[in-house]
Design a protein around this motif. Sequence first.
Motif: not given
Length: 302
Positions: A180-186
């Motif tokens: 799920p972290c890949l759905r937003r800015a890292w």
Amino acid sequence: MKHPDLNLLTHFDALMTCRSVSRAAEQVGISQPAMSAALGRLRKLFNDPLLVRENTVWQPTPRGLDLLQEFQPLLSRWRRVTAAGDEEDFDPRRSTRTVSLYATDYMQFTLLPRVLPGLTRDAPNIHLRVMPARLLHGMSMLDTNHVELLAGYFPDPSPNLRARFLYEEPAVCIVREQHPCLRRAWDLDAYLRYSHVDLAAHTGYFSGAIDRLLQSLQRKRTVTATLSSYMVCPYVVAASDLIATMPLSIARATAARSGLVLLEPPLKLPPLSVSLYWHERYQDDSGHAWLRQYIAGKVALP
């Protein structure tokens, strides 16, 4: 004991460095009862136990350590002089020596595929015995002569150890595909939103740097598990929403088959500096020096 046997000096050195009667006997090339007798004579000569048992481990007494420090320059000079004549005689193709190397699974992963294929051709009868790493035992394994070489990162080696730099390696973050972290800015917020897998690995180099930097920012991460194995970490991350920060070489090698995505750490982490360490007693050993040079010449991370 008006005229002590000078052989007791080498027996004393072996006992102090090995901290074991049986290993000292093996190092010197005598029987265990003979080494026990030598220890008894040394105790009588110096009027001190020299070695005492603490729990299950033999430790030098303060008097024993003082004597070792006093005798080491003489012993080092003796080794240099007696080894000098062996330099030209050493032939790696004929040597049947066994050398013990202490290394984590990460170090074995980065070193052995580069070293062993050529070593079996260039020194076919040398036996490289790889010892599994145990937390907090690295430097002491060299001091007590349990191993002859150690590969890794140790920031404060004792004065009687030598080191040769091998390579530097950066850190990378790994997450599973579809995390799920890949759905937003890292960024740092995304990094801290999820739980982490930590790697104990002796000095805890990257994990220590991460926590120090986070503390300076008044931030903190959640660590769900601390693993002793670098090699199992990618597979744990691939089956979970955990995040790990680890050496790039392992992450890169396992990413495709484990279904991982590699990400730049959101913190500026210093690269891991890996060196080869050995005890002063092997500094002028021609066979040992040849193997050190061979390993250093074969190791080059892309």
